[in-house]
Design a protein around this motif. Structure first.
Motif, mmCIF file in Angstrom:
data_model
loop_
_atom_site.group_PDB
_atom_site.id
_atom_site.type_symbol
_atom_site.label_atom_id
_atom_site.label_comp_id
_atom_site.label_asym_id
_atom_site.label_seq_id
_atom_site.Cartn_x
_atom_site.Cartn_y
_atom_site.Cartn_z
ATOM 1 N N MET A 201 -27.052 16.221 2.819
ATOM 2 C CA MET A 201 -27.012 14.770 2.884
ATOM 3 C C MET A 201 -26.818 14.327 4.336
ATOM 4 S SD MET A 201 -24.563 14.063 -0.436
ATOM 5 C CE MET A 201 -24.859 12.288 -0.486
ATOM 6 N N VAL A 202 -27.100 13.059 4.577
ATOM 7 C CA VAL A 202 -26.935 12.483 5.913
ATOM 8 C C VAL A 202 -25.759 11.520 5.906
ATOM 9 C CG1 VAL A 202 -27.967 11.020 7.687
ATOM 10 C CG2 VAL A 202 -29.370 12.714 6.510
ATOM 11 N N ALA A 203 -24.829 11.708 6.831
ATOM 12 C CA ALA A 203 -23.712 10.789 7.019
ATOM 13 C C ALA A 203 -23.867 10.142 8.391
ATOM 14 C CB ALA A 203 -22.380 11.527 6.928
ATOM 15 N N VAL A 204 -23.961 8.827 8.405
ATOM 16 C CA VAL A 204 -24.005 8.085 9.669
ATOM 17 C C VAL A 204 -22.570 7.766 10.060
ATOM 18 C CG1 VAL A 204 -24.827 6.023 10.855
ATOM 19 C CG2 VAL A 204 -26.264 7.134 9.125
ATOM 20 N N VAL A 205 -22.099 8.367 11.141
ATOM 21 C CA VAL A 205 -20.702 8.258 11.560
ATOM 22 C C VAL A 205 -20.632 7.381 12.812
ATOM 23 C CG1 VAL A 205 -18.637 9.501 12.283
ATOM 24 C CG2 VAL A 205 -20.229 10.553 10.640
ATOM 25 N N THR A 206 -19.956 6.252 12.690
ATOM 26 C CA THR A 206 -19.769 5.348 13.830
ATOM 27 C C THR A 206 -18.293 5.356 14.190
ATOM 28 O OG1 THR A 206 -21.546 3.951 12.969
ATOM 29 C CG2 THR A 206 -20.172 3.027 14.714
ATOM 30 N N SER A 207 -17.989 5.693 15.423
ATOM 31 C CA SER A 207 -16.591 5.774 15.858
ATOM 32 C C SER A 207 -16.376 4.907 17.094
ATOM 33 C CB SER A 207 -16.203 7.222 16.170
ATOM 34 O OG SER A 207 -17.083 7.789 17.126
ATOM 35 N N ALA A 208 -15.131 4.513 17.283
ATOM 36 C CA ALA A 208 -14.806 3.670 18.423
ATOM 37 C C ALA A 208 -14.949 4.431 19.738
ATOM 38 C CB ALA A 208 -13.387 3.120 18.282
ATOM 39 N N VAL A 209 -14.689 5.728 19.696
ATOM 40 C CA VAL A 209 -14.841 6.595 20.869
ATOM 41 C C VAL A 209 -15.564 7.854 20.413
ATOM 42 C CG1 VAL A 209 -12.768 5.734 22.029
ATOM 43 C CG2 VAL A 209 -12.601 7.685 20.476
ATOM 44 N N PRO A 210 -16.200 8.595 21.318
ATOM 45 C CA PRO A 210 -16.878 9.830 20.904
ATOM 46 C C PRO A 210 -15.914 10.810 20.243
ATOM 47 C CG PRO A 210 -17.540 9.191 23.121
ATOM 48 C CD PRO A 210 -16.393 8.290 22.753
ATOM 49 N N LEU A 211 -16.368 11.456 19.186
ATOM 50 C CA LEU A 211 -15.536 12.439 18.499
ATOM 51 C C LEU A 211 -15.556 13.763 19.253
ATOM 52 C CD1 LEU A 211 -16.583 11.884 14.752
ATOM 53 C CD2 LEU A 211 -14.709 10.817 16.024
ATOM 54 N N SER A 212 -14.444 14.453 19.223
ATOM 55 C CA SER A 212 -14.382 15.789 19.818
ATOM 56 C C SER A 212 -15.103 16.775 18.914
ATOM 57 C CB SER A 212 -12.927 16.224 19.998
ATOM 58 O OG SER A 212 -12.327 16.436 18.724
ATOM 59 N N ASP A 213 -15.409 17.961 19.429
ATOM 60 C CA ASP A 213 -16.059 18.986 18.615
ATOM 61 C C ASP A 213 -15.207 19.325 17.389
ATOM 62 O OD1 ASP A 213 -18.198 19.078 20.318
ATOM 63 O OD2 ASP A 213 -17.486 20.843 21.436
ATOM 64 N N GLY A 214 -13.892 19.404 17.588
ATOM 65 C CA GLY A 214 -12.997 19.714 16.479
ATOM 66 C C GLY A 214 -13.031 18.637 15.406
ATOM 67 N N GLN A 215 -13.032 17.378 15.828
ATOM 68 C CA GLN A 215 -13.088 16.285 14.861
ATOM 69 C C GLN A 215 -14.395 16.304 14.084
ATOM 70 O OE1 GLN A 215 -12.272 13.132 17.711
ATOM 71 N NE2 GLN A 215 -10.359 12.632 16.641
ATOM 72 N N LYS A 216 -15.491 16.578 14.796
ATOM 73 C CA LYS A 216 -16.791 16.629 14.110
ATOM 74 C C LYS A 216 -16.819 17.742 13.073
ATOM 75 C CE LYS A 216 -18.993 16.535 18.123
ATOM 76 N NZ LYS A 216 -20.072 16.551 19.154
ATOM 77 N N ARG A 218 -14.237 19.132 11.502
ATOM 78 C CA ARG A 218 -13.344 18.804 10.388
ATOM 79 C C ARG A 218 -13.951 17.723 9.503
ATOM 80 N NH1 ARG A 218 -8.709 16.963 13.832
ATOM 81 N NH2 ARG A 218 -7.832 16.171 11.878
ATOM 82 N N LEU A 219 -14.559 16.729 10.122
ATOM 83 C CA LEU A 219 -15.186 15.654 9.352
ATOM 84 C C LEU A 219 -16.333 16.195 8.507
ATOM 85 C CD1 LEU A 219 -15.523 12.681 8.647
ATOM 86 C CD2 LEU A 219 -16.880 12.401 10.742
ATOM 87 N N GLY A 220 -17.189 17.015 9.105
ATOM 88 C CA GLY A 220 -18.303 17.588 8.360
ATOM 89 C C GLY A 220 -17.838 18.445 7.202
ATOM 90 N N ARG A 261 -7.841 11.781 7.108
ATOM 91 C CA ARG A 261 -7.833 11.031 5.859
ATOM 92 C C ARG A 261 -8.831 11.623 4.872
ATOM 93 N NH1 ARG A 261 -7.084 4.570 7.099
ATOM 94 N NH2 ARG A 261 -5.268 4.735 8.464
ATOM 95 N N LEU A 262 -9.965 12.047 5.389
ATOM 96 C CA LEU A 262 -10.949 12.669 4.520
ATOM 97 C C LEU A 262 -10.477 14.037 4.058
ATOM 98 C CD1 LEU A 262 -14.180 11.621 6.408
ATOM 99 C CD2 LEU A 262 -13.490 10.881 4.136
ATOM 100 N N GLU A 263 -9.797 14.753 4.936
ATOM 101 C CA GLU A 263 -9.211 16.039 4.542
ATOM 102 C C GLU A 263 -8.249 15.825 3.369
ATOM 103 O OE1 GLU A 263 -9.705 19.062 5.516
ATOM 104 O OE2 GLU A 263 -10.287 19.160 7.623
ATOM 105 N N ASP A 264 -7.394 14.798 3.480
ATOM 106 C CA ASP A 264 -6.435 14.517 2.417
ATOM 107 C C ASP A 264 -7.149 14.160 1.118
ATOM 108 O OD1 ASP A 264 -4.061 12.852 4.648
ATOM 109 O OD2 ASP A 264 -4.360 14.980 4.155
ATOM 110 N N ALA A 265 -8.207 13.355 1.233
ATOM 111 C CA ALA A 265 -8.951 12.970 0.033
ATOM 112 C C ALA A 265 -9.580 14.186 -0.628
ATOM 113 C CB ALA A 265 -10.038 11.948 0.396
ATOM 114 N N ALA A 266 -10.110 15.083 0.180
ATOM 115 C CA ALA A 266 -10.718 16.292 -0.368
ATOM 116 C C ALA A 266 -9.686 17.148 -1.080
ATOM 117 C CB ALA A 266 -11.387 17.086 0.753
#
Length: 271
Positions: A201-216, A218-220, A261-266
């Motif tokens: 699937m495709v997730a369009v991720v809009t953030s206030a600042v660029p995400l770090s590699d670690g954040q990307k 974890r989010l994925g 937050r997504l980690e917690d939801a999962a």
């Protein structure tokens, strides 16, 4: 599409996959030929009504296809289209939409075979963002009074040498024959098809600042667990986004501050 048309398209996709799995099949040639058939049926409503008429025998419709296009396209395309007209369609227009989708899938398959599919996905997303932020460019590419060759030439100047050939072909096809869709909707549809080639699937991720590699990462991973499918992240930065991050997957929007937050939801869904 729904009902009979959805089933007919799924069957046609399977036949296309079988054809393009062969090392001898030229997916790019298939895309060109399917595009030509799409254009023919798009401008000939009477013909597409005949080819989707449930009262007509399937073999008779297949024979009509062979007579009409057999001398202009390859055997693989004739066989594919013949199989499509043998099946039932909910409405004539669905056959044309399906042919157009198969042409796009064939080009994406060619990109996948060459190892360029990830780049094509990213380029389609980036081009969509450029179009949405540049009103003059969007107007030029959607101007109904401008001919298709002029639009394709504009794309060539914009993308030539800067994007993969498949990206140029897909976007060129869209602006040449939008068939009632907005440019943004067409690009979004192409992005979804590209993601499907890897069953993700495709997730369009809009953030206030660029995400770090670690954040990307974890989010994925969190989104993959939540939706049960691999996730491709299209990343964008907007300082005005509320809450720090916004994730859109299809029609669903998730707002949050950090990937935790997504980690917690999962974790809650898994427990």
């Amino acid at each position: 599409m729904n009902g009979a048309s959805r089933e007919a398209l799924a069957a046609a996709r399977e036949r296309l996959d079988a054809l393009t799995d062969s090392t001898s099949a030229d997916a790019t040639k298939l895309a060109d030929e399917l595009t030509a058939v799409t254009a023919l049926l798009d401008r000939e409503p009477g013909l597409r009504r005949v080819l989707t008429d449930p009262a007509q025998p399937g073999e008779a419709k297949a024979e009509l296809v062979r007579r009409l296009i057999g001398a202009q396209v390859g055997t693989a395309t004739v066989d594919l289209v013949s199989g499509m007209v043998r099946t039932r369609w909910s409405q004539p227009r669905d056959l044309v939409d399906a042919l157009e989708e198969l042409a796009n899938v064939a080009d994406l398959t060619a990109a996948q075979k060459s190892g360029a599919l990830d780049d094509v996905e990213d380029e389609l997303f980036r081009f969509g963002r450029i179009v949405s932020s540049n009103t003059e460019l969007r107007a030029a590419l959607t101007n109904r009074s401008a001919g298709a060759p002029a639009k394709v030439e504009l794309l060539r100047r914009l993308l030539g040498g800067r994007a993969k050939p498949a990206t140029e072909r897909l976007v060129g096809r869209l602006v040449s024959a939008p068939r009632g869709r907005s440019l943004e909707a067409g690009l979004e549809s192409l992005s979804r098809l590209a993601a499907e080639r890897r069953d993700r699937m495709v997730a369009v991720v809009t953030s206030a600042v660029p995400l770090s590699d670690g954040q990307k990462q974890r989010l994925g991973a969190a989104l993959t667990r939540l939706y049960g499918r691999r996730m491709h992240l299209n990343l964008d930065v907007d300082p005005e986004v509320v809450g720090g991050i916004r994730v859109q997957i299809g029609d669903e929007v998730i707002n949050g501050s950090i990937a935790d937050r997504l980690e917690d939801a999962a974790r809650r869904m898994a427990s």
